[in-house]
Design a protein around this motif. Structure first.
Motif, PDB file in Angstrom:
ATOM      1  N   TYR A 170      23.408   9.088  29.711  1.00 42.27           N
ATOM      2  CA  TYR A 170      23.433   8.871  28.260  1.00 42.27           C
ATOM      3  C   TYR A 170      24.679   8.094  27.854  1.00 42.27           C
ATOM      4  O   TYR A 170      24.618   7.158  27.041  1.00 42.27           O
ATOM      5  CB  TYR A 170      23.388  10.228  27.564  1.00 42.27           C
ATOM      6  CG  TYR A 170      23.542  10.185  26.066  1.00 42.27           C
ATOM      7  CD1 TYR A 170      22.560   9.632  25.254  1.00 42.27           C
ATOM      8  CD2 TYR A 170      24.673  10.725  25.456  1.00 42.27           C
ATOM      9  CE1 TYR A 170      22.700   9.612  23.871  1.00 42.27           C
ATOM     10  CE2 TYR A 170      24.820  10.714  24.086  1.00 42.27           C
ATOM     11  CZ  TYR A 170      23.835  10.158  23.292  1.00 42.27           C
ATOM     12  OH  TYR A 170      23.988  10.142  21.927  1.00 42.27           O
ATOM     13  N   GLN A 207      24.532   4.425  26.083  1.00 42.86           N
ATOM     14  CA  GLN A 207      25.102   4.194  24.753  1.00 42.86           C
ATOM     15  C   GLN A 207      26.177   3.115  24.789  1.00 42.86           C
ATOM     16  O   GLN A 207      26.309   2.327  23.851  1.00 42.86           O
ATOM     17  CB  GLN A 207      25.685   5.488  24.193  1.00 42.86           C
ATOM     18  CG  GLN A 207      24.657   6.566  23.897  1.00 42.86           C
ATOM     19  CD  GLN A 207      23.704   6.176  22.792  1.00 42.86           C
ATOM     20  OE1 GLN A 207      22.677   5.544  23.028  1.00 42.86           O
ATOM     21  NE2 GLN A 207      24.024   6.542  21.578  1.00 42.86           N
ATOM     22  N   ASP A 261      14.786   7.539  25.784  1.00 45.75           N
ATOM     23  CA  ASP A 261      14.417   7.485  24.368  1.00 45.75           C
ATOM     24  C   ASP A 261      14.186   8.885  23.808  1.00 45.75           C
ATOM     25  O   ASP A 261      14.654   9.211  22.710  1.00 45.75           O
ATOM     26  CB  ASP A 261      13.153   6.638  24.178  1.00 45.75           C
ATOM     27  CG  ASP A 261      13.426   5.152  24.323  1.00 45.75           C
ATOM     28  OD1 ASP A 261      14.608   4.756  24.251  1.00 45.75           O
ATOM     29  OD2 ASP A 261      12.457   4.388  24.504  1.00 45.75           O
ATOM     30  N   LYS A 316      17.578  10.798  23.622  1.00 49.20           N
ATOM     31  CA  LYS A 316      18.367  10.394  22.450  1.00 49.20           C
ATOM     32  C   LYS A 316      17.767  10.949  21.166  1.00 49.20           C
ATOM     33  O   LYS A 316      18.489  11.402  20.270  1.00 49.20           O
ATOM     34  CB  LYS A 316      18.427   8.865  22.359  1.00 49.20           C
ATOM     35  CG  LYS A 316      19.277   8.207  23.425  1.00 49.20           C
ATOM     36  CD  LYS A 316      19.510   6.732  23.098  1.00 49.20           C
ATOM     37  CE  LYS A 316      18.191   5.986  22.987  1.00 49.20           C
ATOM     38  NZ  LYS A 316      18.398   4.568  22.637  1.00 49.20           N
ATOM     39  N   GLU A 321      19.677  13.342  18.600  1.00 52.31           N
ATOM     40  CA  GLU A 321      19.885  12.906  17.208  1.00 52.31           C
ATOM     41  C   GLU A 321      19.379  13.967  16.230  1.00 52.31           C
ATOM     42  O   GLU A 321      20.001  14.218  15.197  1.00 52.31           O
ATOM     43  CB  GLU A 321      19.194  11.570  16.962  1.00 52.31           C
ATOM     44  CG  GLU A 321      19.890  10.372  17.586  1.00 52.31           C
ATOM     45  CD  GLU A 321      21.298  10.141  17.042  1.00 52.31           C
ATOM     46  OE1 GLU A 321      21.516  10.385  15.829  1.00 52.31           O
ATOM     47  OE2 GLU A 321      22.176   9.770  17.836  1.00 52.31           O
TER      48      GLU A 321
END
Length: 317
Positions: free
Chosen positions: A18, A22, A302, A305, A309
């Protein structure tokens, strides 16, 4: 992001993936801070108070009062847990006061669990009102055809008591006693308590390998013996390669594995039972697309994340 262990194991690879994603794809500035290195705690306070978001990766970080204090003073904190009984209970016994503070954090901060099974385990200690199941992500392995040969049955993990190298050894011995055409291999180095574990001469102990994914190409069955494993990252990697899996029930992926063709879950450490399950999966065809669809749903970056989030978007206390 804070961590306090090597970046090779299943508890750290997802968060490192991750971090890299990012940095490289999303163009976001992130700091990966390993605790207990030179000047790490000065950096902890500097970056801690400058950062809008903090991810504390794993229970070992809470060995340090500085991390506990930062959690108290700071908002926008997510505690990303990978542990269950084999690690949590020794921590609770050795560090009673820190563990009490840690449980307060779980009640008052946002928590990412890697599986529903892990979340249920933590309910024995405390309530966790703000949480999200954030399944571990993986680097999807490239396809490579394996050479045909002997039926190879493998486990991947450190040779530790809770990874259960002793039971793996007993199953290998029983297979030899029955003259079964299986080869048992263990991929992974020493993980402590070696003198207390039985190591069978009927197992090939390969130690640490640089390219574990390459080694998985050549196996037929992943025999996952670990108990109290909150996720089981290597299971997803094996499934994505279309491998068959026989797994102990106490891990976060067992409810998914039990529904797949060419896979079985066992509930007792019984050598005869496991060999029977191995025989069953060898007679079944794997639906590779079904395996890969499951892994992509659980472990894509995806989805990782997105779930993270959603957790950050939850209000603080």
């Amino acid at each position: 992001m804070l961590y306090d262990f090597t970046l090779a194991g299943g508890a750290s690879r997802p968060i490192y993936n991750y971090y890299k994603h990012q940095q490289e794809s999303a163009g976001k500035r992130m700091v990966l801070l390993r605790l207990f290195t030179r000047r790490s705690f000065l950096k902890l306070w500097y970056y801690g108070f400058l950062s809008e978001r903090i991810i504390i990766n794993g229970l070992p970080c809470f060995n340090y009062w500085q991390v506990l204090l930062l959690c108290v003073l700071k908002r926008g904190v997510v505690i990303y847990l990978h542990e269950a009984a084999p690690h949590v209970e020794p921590f609770a016994q050795r560090h009673a006061l820190k563990f009490k503070a840690f449980c307060w954090m779980l009640r008052n901060r946002k928590v990412a669990f890697v599986s529903e099974w892990q979340r249920h385990y933590f309910l024995k200690w405390t309530t966790v009102p703000r949480y999200k199941i954030v399944y571990n992500n993986i680097n999807f392995p490239y396809e490579q055809k394996a050479e045909k040969g002997k039926i190879t049955i493998a486990m991947v993990g450190y040779q530790s008591r809770y990874k259960n190298a002793g039971f793996f050894s007993k199953v290998a011995d029983e297979a030899v006693n029955r003259y079964l055409p299986y080869e048992f291999i263990w991929i992974g180095g020493e993980g402590g308590e070696m003198s207390q574990m039985y190591h069978s001469p009927n197992v090939r102990w390969l130690g640490d390998l640089e390219h574990v994914m390459d080694a998985l190409n050549s196996i037929d069955i992943l025999f996952f013996t670990s108990y109290g494993d909150t996720f089981g990252l290597v299971i997803t990697e094996a499934l994505y390669k279309g491998k068959k899996v026989v797994s102990f029930i106490e891990n976060g992926l067992a409810p998914f594995v039990s529904k797949l063709k060419g896979c079985r879950v066992y509930e007792q450490f019984d050598e005869s039972l496991v060999l029977e399950l191995i025989d069953q999966v060898l007679k079944e065809e794997v639906n590779v697309k079904e395996h890969r669809d499951l892994v992509e749903h659980l472990c894509s970056m995806d989805n990782f994340k997105s779930r993270l989030e959603e957790l950050f978007a939850m209000p603080d206390e």
